[in-house]
Design an enzyme around this catalytic site. Structure first.
Site, mmCIF file in Angstrom:
data_model
loop_
_atom_site.group_PDB
_atom_site.id
_atom_site.type_symbol
_atom_site.label_atom_id
_atom_site.label_comp_id
_atom_site.label_asym_id
_atom_site.label_seq_id
_atom_site.Cartn_x
_atom_site.Cartn_y
_atom_site.Cartn_z
ATOM 1 N N ASP A 81 22.892 100.917 -18.181
ATOM 2 C CA ASP A 81 23.965 99.888 -18.139
ATOM 3 C C ASP A 81 23.406 98.430 -18.075
ATOM 4 O O ASP A 81 22.709 98.076 -17.629
ATOM 5 C CB ASP A 81 24.578 99.807 -16.831
ATOM 6 C CG ASP A 81 25.873 99.194 -16.554
ATOM 7 O OD1 ASP A 81 26.796 98.956 -17.808
ATOM 8 O OD2 ASP A 81 26.210 98.620 -15.621
ATOM 9 N N LYS A 183 38.298 89.765 -9.532
ATOM 10 C CA LYS A 183 38.807 89.881 -10.873
ATOM 11 C C LYS A 183 39.658 88.761 -11.683
ATOM 12 O O LYS A 183 39.672 88.467 -12.499
ATOM 13 C CB LYS A 183 39.087 91.225 -11.483
ATOM 14 C CG LYS A 183 37.875 92.299 -11.138
ATOM 15 C CD LYS A 183 38.238 93.698 -12.105
ATOM 16 C CE LYS A 183 37.331 94.576 -11.240
ATOM 17 N NZ LYS A 183 35.775 94.357 -11.663
ATOM 18 N N ARG A 259 30.778 100.811 -4.228
ATOM 19 C CA ARG A 259 30.208 99.671 -3.213
ATOM 20 C C ARG A 259 31.035 99.606 -1.979
ATOM 21 O O ARG A 259 30.759 99.334 -0.911
ATOM 22 C CB ARG A 259 29.540 98.537 -3.746
ATOM 23 C CG ARG A 259 28.761 98.354 -4.682
ATOM 24 C CD ARG A 259 28.575 97.094 -5.429
ATOM 25 N NE ARG A 259 27.523 97.358 -6.503
ATOM 26 C CZ ARG A 259 26.729 96.329 -7.054
ATOM 27 N NH1 ARG A 259 26.867 95.208 -6.658
ATOM 28 N NH2 ARG A 259 25.831 96.553 -7.934
HETATM 29 P P1 13P Z 1 33.043 96.767 -11.715
HETATM 30 O O1 13P Z 1 32.375 95.609 -11.034
HETATM 31 O O2 13P Z 1 34.515 96.363 -12.005
HETATM 32 O O3 13P Z 1 32.845 97.961 -11.015
HETATM 33 O O4 13P Z 1 32.533 96.870 -13.334
HETATM 34 C C1 13P Z 1 31.291 97.649 -13.305
HETATM 35 C C2 13P Z 1 30.837 97.367 -14.743
HETATM 36 O O5 13P Z 1 31.284 97.162 -15.836
HETATM 37 C C3 13P Z 1 29.323 98.112 -14.805
HETATM 38 O O6 13P Z 1 28.760 97.984 -16.197
HETATM 39 O O1 G3H Z 2 27.608 95.235 -14.553
HETATM 40 C C1 G3H Z 2 27.010 95.187 -13.421
HETATM 41 C C2 G3H Z 2 26.949 96.419 -12.633
HETATM 42 O O2 G3H Z 2 28.005 96.249 -11.783
HETATM 43 C C3 G3H Z 2 25.588 96.733 -12.296
HETATM 44 O O3 G3H Z 2 25.369 95.977 -11.031
HETATM 45 O O4 G3H Z 2 23.214 94.706 -11.677
HETATM 46 O O5 G3H Z 2 24.125 94.602 -9.472
HETATM 47 O O6 G3H Z 2 23.344 96.921 -10.112
HETATM 48 P P1 G3H Z 2 23.880 95.432 -10.642
HETATM 49 ZN ZN ZN Z 3 29.544 96.033 -17.213
#
Ligand code: 13P
Ligand code: G3H
Ligand code: ZN
Length: 316
Positions: A81, A183, A259
């Protein structure tokens, strides 16, 4: 069974979206597998750079490999991610990731294309697929703050050129969502008009919605009733996922809501059992609560009860 996101998207396109859930540790991993089997859903595990440093990337990879053995019926993709180039190359070499996201969305258009294309070439050589991002979400994104007002929605005309020139397999689009628990300052503003334009320009191409946690108000109320102080949190209405799926969204990213489940379970557990100190007590409650949360989310996404269809498609 680990599969590419591409396979999952082929099954889902236009009908439902696959849940992409961020995990950081063992409890989340067990809850995630349990929840997806409870709802009979294919799913995507996503690992951020923060998660890889928190749990150590090798330990996280080991946990996921073990989960694949412990839950042999599960069908899922393992995805990076918001990767940078170095993280993507590391994941491509690791042998467990079936998909990576290269996030060069903060770079100018030409540079975003060039970086994405380099990652695509390396990934495709190993049968791994690539998600890229065009446009900028609001909120906090891996150490970079983008104010909601200044968030740049994806330009539908640029999207087509970006996909053609970069060779990416799916595209994260900015349509008004943002990361985290805060958001929208006012009412929710998802730009379905922009999404529809992108789909028109890229028919059949899988789109990804980041920042899609719902931040349920009852969850926030329970956290605050157990000592939390979270004010003004707001998320995406989960009933909108189906509409997004019809417009080409095949992957919906959810981290923050998980979370919040963790925070609610632990705050309530220690409020109600102030004498306890065994981490396994709240850990057990959390794993089941997280599983139930995943099951409920997958029903909104439409991925519930799709596992056997995907298994059949894979065996053809
Ligand atoms: P949220 O913060 O809305 O859960 O989004 C997570 C996300 O886009 C991770 O890439
Ligand atoms: O987009 C971000 C995700 O919610 C991951 O969050 O970088 O704190 O693990 P993090
Ligand atoms: Zn994201």
């Amino acid at each position: 069974m680990i599969v590419t996101t591409k396979k999952l998207f082929e099954a889902a396109y236009g009908k439902y979206a696959i849940g992409a859930y961020n995990i950081n540790n063992l409890e989340q991993c067990r809850g995630l597998f349990r929840g997806n089997l409870q709802s009979q859903s294919p799913f995507i595990i996503q690992i951020s750079r923060g998660a890889r440093s928190f749990t150590d990337k090798r330990m996280l990879e080991g946990i996921i490999r073990s989960a694949d053995e412990v839950f042999p019926e599960a069908i899922f993709a393992v995805h990076i991610d918001h990767g940078d180039e170095a993280t993507c190359y590391d994941a491509i070499e690791s042998g467990i990731y079936s998909s990576v996201m290269i996030d060069a969305s903060h770079a100018p258009f030409e540079e975003n294309i060039a970086i994405t294309k380099r990652v695509v070439d390396a990934a495709h050589a190993k049968g791994i697929v690539v998600e890229a991002e065009l446009g900028q979400l609001g909120g906090v994104e891996e150490h970079i703050k983008v104010e909601e007002a200044a968030a740049k929605l994806t330009d539908p005309n640029q999207a087509k050129e970006f996909v053609e020139r970069s060779g990416c397999d799916s595209l994260a689009v900015a349509i008004g969502t943002s990361h985290g628990a805060f958001k929208f300052s006012g009412t929710q503003s998802l730009h379905f008009d922009v999404l529809a334009e992108i789909q028109k320009n890229l028919p059949g191409f899988p789109l990804v919605m980041h920042g899609s946690s719902s931040v349920p108000q009852e969850e926030i109320a329970r956290i605050n009733a157990a000592g939390g102080e979270i004010g003004g949190a707001k998320g995406v209405d989960a009933t909108q996922f189906a509409r997004a799926a019809k417009l080409g969204v095949t992957k919906v990213n959810i981290d923050t809501d998980g979370r919040l489940v963790w925070t609610r379970v632990h705050r309530e557990f220690f409020r109600d059992h102030p004498e306890k100190f065994d981490l396994r007590g709240p850990g057990k409650v959390f794993m089941q609560a997280y599983a139930d949360f995943i099951e409920a989310k997958n029903k909104y996404l439409g991925s519930a009860a799709q596992l056997e269809n995907v298994r059949k498609m894979l065996s053809q």
